[in-house]
Design a protein around this motif. Structure first.
Motif, mmCIF file in Angstrom:
data_model
loop_
_atom_site.group_PDB
_atom_site.id
_atom_site.type_symbol
_atom_site.label_atom_id
_atom_site.label_comp_id
_atom_site.label_asym_id
_atom_site.label_seq_id
_atom_site.Cartn_x
_atom_site.Cartn_y
_atom_site.Cartn_z
ATOM 1 N N GLU A 197 51.127 46.982 48.381
ATOM 2 C CA GLU A 197 50.717 48.128 48.529
ATOM 3 C C GLU A 197 49.912 48.451 47.036
ATOM 4 O OE1 GLU A 197 52.762 51.755 50.066
ATOM 5 O OE2 GLU A 197 53.029 50.474 51.479
ATOM 6 N N TYR A 198 50.112 48.574 46.248
ATOM 7 C CA TYR A 198 49.104 48.518 45.027
ATOM 8 C C TYR A 198 48.314 46.802 44.763
ATOM 9 C CZ TYR A 198 48.059 48.585 39.472
ATOM 10 O OH TYR A 198 47.354 48.617 37.967
ATOM 11 N N ARG A 240 45.583 48.117 47.373
ATOM 12 C CA ARG A 240 44.106 49.053 47.268
ATOM 13 C C ARG A 240 43.889 48.607 46.028
ATOM 14 N NH1 ARG A 240 49.404 51.932 47.453
ATOM 15 N NH2 ARG A 240 49.910 53.829 49.494
ATOM 16 N N SER A 293 40.929 45.127 47.971
ATOM 17 C CA SER A 293 40.533 45.090 49.349
ATOM 18 C C SER A 293 39.440 46.086 49.871
ATOM 19 C CB SER A 293 42.171 46.096 50.842
ATOM 20 O OG SER A 293 42.353 47.190 50.170
ATOM 21 N N THR A 294 39.258 46.865 48.227
ATOM 22 C CA THR A 294 37.787 47.407 48.150
ATOM 23 C C THR A 294 36.739 46.503 48.403
ATOM 24 O OG1 THR A 294 38.856 49.260 46.833
ATOM 25 C CG2 THR A 294 36.218 49.068 47.036
ATOM 26 N N LYS A 319 49.434 51.016 58.063
ATOM 27 C CA LYS A 319 49.156 51.994 56.199
ATOM 28 C C LYS A 319 47.726 51.395 56.504
ATOM 29 C CE LYS A 319 51.212 53.406 52.277
ATOM 30 N NZ LYS A 319 53.070 53.685 51.988
ATOM 31 N N PHE A 320 46.976 50.307 56.306
ATOM 32 C CA PHE A 320 45.929 49.810 56.083
ATOM 33 C C PHE A 320 45.318 48.979 57.327
ATOM 34 C CE2 PHE A 320 48.919 50.079 52.353
ATOM 35 C CZ PHE A 320 48.167 50.429 51.493
ATOM 36 N N LYS A 351 54.313 55.347 46.259
ATOM 37 C CA LYS A 351 53.123 54.700 45.643
ATOM 38 C C LYS A 351 54.002 53.788 44.411
ATOM 39 C CE LYS A 351 49.244 56.230 47.023
ATOM 40 N NZ LYS A 351 48.052 57.299 46.350
ATOM 41 N N ASP A 354 45.197 45.617 35.805
ATOM 42 C CA ASP A 354 44.434 45.517 36.948
ATOM 43 C C ASP A 354 43.538 44.425 36.663
ATOM 44 O OD1 ASP A 354 45.549 47.198 37.813
ATOM 45 O OD2 ASP A 354 43.753 48.475 37.740
#
Length: 339
Positions: free
Chosen positions: A58-59, A62, A65-66, A106-107, A314, A325
């Motif tokens: 999930e991290y 996020r 995926s933007t 969720k996504f 999370k 990142d």
């Protein structure tokens, strides 16, 4: 159980030889690995279960995926279907598996697929008209038939892989030397207050020339149903039933449990039978039922939406999150073909 594991030590030696020989065949190209022309990130571990793969996936979603079309691909553990399936509006936990179905709900802006054959799964995704630009492989560290471009290895703070043994004596799926395939290592489920000196002790124990990061599990301050939400502090004076079917549920219970609460613990990825549902209903009565996100997707069809809530979690980097990142974004930005 501990005694039984000790007397099975000769089997652990044999298992180690088999896995090392298999890795040798892939390393030398005798067994073929397949790479693809888009960034492929694999998240996994050396041990069985409970290292926090889903929050880490999930991290990544996020983070990526933007600006990119992202797809996740897993085997869909304990699903009641076979072959390749791409999640859609009629998908269920039974057809996808609980964690992929949770990801799908969720996504909704990403593609969620399942296939035990990761090579076929990637080929199927890339054959679609709206094909992904990045694929994240869940629990694929040992899936050597696909050669991902970037590997993230997870190990928990309380149970570092260097302190473990091979199956069946311990919980390792392969030798500790497998960690050298990782591009980064994340020590998960750390205490939120972990100090620099404690992190250095772990780095010294791992003793590996790879970037090492530390994360903790961050629980939401609210629980959610299909209809509403409640603040966790509002639940403190309300008797409730807590249900968890995850690998290591103690932190979940500790975060929510108050005096007078009842808890029910099930095995990881547990399929709730009619008998289980009856027992839950009788135990709950009119009380609110709080469960994990993973269990919620399997229970939401069986309990009233006004009664059943879940607690989101999370993964949160303790330090140097921007650095992690950037490493991932650099790989994605510069990757034209996996190596």
């Amino acid at each position: 159980m501990i005694f039984l594991r000790k007397i099975l030590f000769p089997l652990a030696i044999l298992y180690g030889w088999i896995t090392q020989f298999r890795n040798f065949l892939y390393d030398k190209g005798i067994l073929k690995s397949y790479a693809f022309d888009i960034p492929v990130i694999a998240v996994g571990n050396l041990s069985v279960g409970g290292t926090g793969k889903t929050p880490q996936i999930e991290y990544l979603v996020r983070l990526l995926s933007t600006d990119n079309m992202v797809a996740t691909l897993s085997r869909g553990y304990k699903r009641k279907s076979k072959g390749f399936i791409l999640a859609n509006e009629i998908s269920t936990a039974a057809s996808l598996g609980d964690e992929p179905y949770q990801m799908h709900l969720k996504f909704p802006n990403i593609q969620v697929a399942v296939d035990a054959d990761r090579k076929n799964g990637i080929e199927q995704l890339l054959s679609k008209e709206n094909k992904p630009e990045i694929i994240v492989l869940d629990d694929a560290f040992q899936h050597r038939r696909v050669r991902a471009g970037f590997y993230i290895l997870l190990t928990t703070f309380e149970e570092l892989y260097v302190d473990d043994c091979l199956l069946p004596t311990g919980n390792l799926r392969e030798s500790k030397s497998g960690a050298h395939r990782a591009d980064v290592i994340i020590v998960t489920k750390c205490p939120p207050t972990i100090s620099e000196s404690e992190m250095q002790v772990v780095k010294d124990k791992l003793n590996i020339d790879k970037p090492i990061f530390f994360s903790t599990i961050s629980y939401d301050d609210s629980v959610y149903s299909l209809e509403s939400s409640l603040k966790v502090h509002e639940l403190q004076s309300i008797p409730k039933l807590l249900i968890a079917g995850i690998a290591k549920p103690k932190p979940f219970f500790a975060y929510l449990q108050n005096e007078g609460d009842e808890i029910m613990e099930f095995p990881d990825h547990h399929h709730f039978s009619e008998s289980d549902i009856d027992t839950i209903r009788k135990s709950a009565g009119n009380k609110r039922v709080i469960t994990t996100e993973k269990d919620f997707v399997r229970l939401k069809e069986h309990l009233p939406s006004s009664q059943l809530f879940y607690l989101p979690i999370k993964t949160k980097l303790v330090a140097d999150g921007d650095q992690l990142d950037q490493i991932i974004l650099n790989y994605v930005g510069t990757s034209t073909r996996n190596s």
